[in-house]
Design a protein around this motif. Structure first.
Motif, short mmCIF file in Angstrom:
data_model
loop_
_atom_site.label_atom_id
_atom_site.label_comp_id
_atom_site.label_asym_id
_atom_site.label_seq_id
_atom_site.Cartn_x
_atom_site.Cartn_y
_atom_site.Cartn_z
N ARG A 142 0.93 -1.12 -0.14
CA ARG A 142 -0.12 -0.37 -0.22
C ARG A 142 1.21 0.95 -0.43
N ALA A 143 1.55 1.07 0.94
CA ALA A 143 2.88 2.10 0.69
C ALA A 143 3.68 2.21 -0.65
N PHE A 144 3.74 1.47 -1.05
CA PHE A 144 4.45 1.81 -2.65
C PHE A 144 3.39 2.02 -3.49
N ALA A 145 2.77 1.55 -3.89
CA ALA A 145 1.51 2.02 -4.59
C ALA A 145 1.58 3.42 -4.34
N GLY A 146 1.48 4.38 -3.20
CA GLY A 146 1.28 5.84 -2.90
C GLY A 146 2.84 6.12 -4.16
N GLN A 147 3.22 5.63 -3.48
CA GLN A 147 4.93 6.07 -3.66
C GLN A 147 4.93 5.37 -5.52
N MET A 148 4.82 4.92 -5.89
CA MET A 148 4.33 5.03 -7.63
C MET A 148 3.57 6.02 -7.87
N THR A 149 1.98 6.16 -7.39
CA THR A 149 1.16 7.21 -7.88
C THR A 149 2.43 8.71 -7.87
N ASP A 150 2.84 8.79 -7.05
CA ASP A 150 3.97 10.64 -6.66
C ASP A 150 4.65 9.99 -7.42
N LYS A 151 5.12 9.64 -7.81
CA LYS A 151 6.43 9.37 -8.96
C LYS A 151 5.43 9.41 -10.13
N ALA A 152 4.30 8.90 -10.93
CA ALA A 152 4.15 8.81 -11.66
C ALA A 152 3.36 9.69 -12.49
N HIS A 153 2.98 11.31 -10.85
CA HIS A 153 2.73 12.99 -11.52
C HIS A 153 3.76 13.74 -11.28
N ALA A 154 4.81 13.02 -10.96
CA ALA A 154 6.02 14.09 -10.88
C ALA A 154 6.46 13.89 -12.60
N LEU A 155 6.26 12.19 -13.19
CA LEU A 155 6.63 12.18 -14.82
C LEU A 155 5.60 13.53 -15.58
N GLY A 156 4.65 13.84 -14.98
CA GLY A 156 2.98 14.49 -15.96
C GLY A 156 3.09 13.03 -16.44
N MET A 157 2.22 12.13 -15.01
CA MET A 157 1.22 10.73 -15.58
C MET A 157 0.10 11.55 -15.09
N THR A 158 -0.78 12.44 -15.59
CA THR A 158 -1.76 12.78 -14.41
C THR A 158 -3.03 11.95 -14.44
N GLY A 159 -2.83 10.60 -15.29
CA GLY A 159 -4.59 10.21 -15.47
C GLY A 159 -3.98 8.97 -14.47
N THR A 160 -3.27 8.83 -13.92
CA THR A 160 -2.68 7.59 -13.31
C THR A 160 -2.53 7.35 -12.63
N ILE A 161 -3.09 6.10 -11.61
CA ILE A 161 -3.59 5.68 -10.42
C ILE A 161 -3.20 4.45 -9.71
#
Length: 440
Positions: A142-161
């Motif tokens: 669960r904590a890792f999924a949060g990090q994944m989402t944060d990284k996605a948004h940092a890469l400009g992947m705004t449509g990803t959760i």
């Protein structure tokens, strides 16, 4: 594999990747795509940064095992940050071992090294190993999924959760084809030293050889990565990079009815992508539809990656005529769907009866260089049957964009224009039917 030279993708000073949107009036989606609500795709030329085609690229989709590309991104990041080495190991928990297939069948208490984990994720797409990484890096999935989402948004992947590390079903875990293209490109840009892993088709673990699911690596000449994925809700997904004549094309296809049909469609997109990319002449070629629309530009925030490239993204530009459809309830039967090109043309405008009979044209491209526009228009005429090739070539300046010239075949009746464009599509050229007296 082909040597991957990412001179423009080297690590260094941070810059911005701009995703610019082109107008989307090129062609209507094919009938097969319209019948498949899970379908999405995007094709881009990595060197030039031009998006060559896209369909439903911003629509929400389930990533399935394409999720593991982000799991690998964070793992590579930890290695590069000297948090881990390839010889370090992670412990397998009971939660990790209990994941459903595909899996490596590791057991609780086992230790698995980072250099064993990477091919297990890329080739085997092992769900149990994905959870091992999540727990090893973040303490819990669960904590890792949060990090994944944060990284996605940092890469400009705004449509990803992200909600898990593997891509197993979760209604809230969503992405887009465009975001998966951004992630694929980020893996190549940020970690080119690990890109060879994505070309592997087999690996050995504990004396057993495991083979992968990415048949494009063997069936499509020049394909050298990245990743496949499937869950029932997503259909068959794949992100693919291929090289031909020193040109690299990246594709993402989502929602295939079967792995085979997905691969056939991806191969077709790549073929068309290489043809279209071949038209690029010092970036003179703009698009077969309208021109750059800066109002829709999206930028990627500055990250650890260095790149000077700008990528253009079209949200609903046409996908090719060849695709695959499901035939029969509850079954998945492969076939080559031959789309009716006439159905792919732009619908008739209101008030046709008030127009002159020859007020139609076929537009085949837009260029900064009028000579390039004329060359392409002449090529289009040469592709037509004798009954259709008496149209006049015209190079017309765009009313919307200064310095842009459109390549058109003019002085046509409506039926002739539609038949001509349908024939050009079958020849592999892109086109659209427009009113000759309207700047289309």
């Amino acid at each position: 594999m082909a040597f991957i030279s990412f001179s423009v993708l080297s690590r260094g000073l941070g810059t911005v990747i701009a995703f610019a949107v082109f107008s989307t009036t090129l062609l209507m989606p094919s009938q097969a795509e319209a019948a498949n609500p899970r379908y999405a795709s995007i094709v881009l030329d990595v060197e030039s940064g031009e998006v060559l085609s896209a369909s439903n690229a911003d629509a929400p989709r389930y990533p399935a095992s394409l999720t593991k590309m982000m799991t690998l991104y964070l793992l590579f990041e930890a290695i590069e940050d000297n948090t881990l080495t390839l010889d370090d190991t992670f412990m397998v928990s009971s939660h990790a071992a209990a994941q459903p297939p595909s899996k490596l069948w590791v057991r609780p208490g086992d230790k698995i090294s980072i250099k064993e984990i990477i091919p297990a994720l890329v080739v085997r797409s092992a769900n149990d190993v994905a959870v091992v990484v999540a727990e090893g890096l973040a303490g819990s999935e669960r904590a890792f999924a949060g990090q994944m989402t944060d990284k996605a948004h940092a890469l400009g992947m705004t449509g990803t959760i992200f909600r898990n590390a593997s891509g197993l079903p979760d209604d809230l875990q969503v992405t887009t084809a465009k975001d998966m293209a951004k992630l694929s490109l980020s893996l190549m840009q940020d970690f080119p030293q690990y890109y060879d892993y994505f070309s592997q088709t087999r690996f050995v673990y504990n004396g057993k050889t495991h083979t992968g699911h990415n048949n494009l690596l063997d069936s499509y000449a020049g394909a050298d990565g990245l990743k496949t994925g499937y869950i029932r809700a997503s259909g068959f997904n794949v992100a693919t990079s291929a090289v031909r004549d020193e040109r690299r094309i990246l594709t993402v296809v989502m929602g295939g009815f079967t792995a085979k049909s997905r691969d056939i469609h991806t191969a077709d997109l790549l073929d068309r992508g290489f043809v279209r990319a071949g038209l690029l002449n010092r970036h003179d070629w703009i698009a077969s539809a309208d021109v750059f629309d800066s109002a829709n530009a999206i930028t990627r925030p500055e990250t650890r990656t260095s790149t000077a490239r700008k990528l253009a993204v079209a949200n609903t530009v046409n996908a090719p005529a060849r695709t695959s459809v499901a035939n029969g309830a509850g079954t998945e039967t492969e076939k080559q769907a031959v789309d009716d090109p006439i159905q792919r043309m732009i619908a008739k405008a209101d008030g046709n009866s008030l127009r002159p009979m020859d007020a139609w044209a076929v537009q085949v491209g837009a260029f900064r260089d009028p000579n390039g526009a004329k060359t392409l228009a002449n090529k289009a005429v040469s592709q037509l049957d004798a009954s259709l090739n008496n149209s006049r070539v015209a190079v017309t300046p765009s009313a919307q964009e200064q310095g842009v010239f459109r390549a058109q075949l003019v002085d046509m009746e409506e039926g002739q224009a539609r038949r001509s464009c349908a024939q050009l599509i079958q020849q592999g050229m892109e086109c659209m039917v427009v009113r000759a007296d309207v700047d289309g």
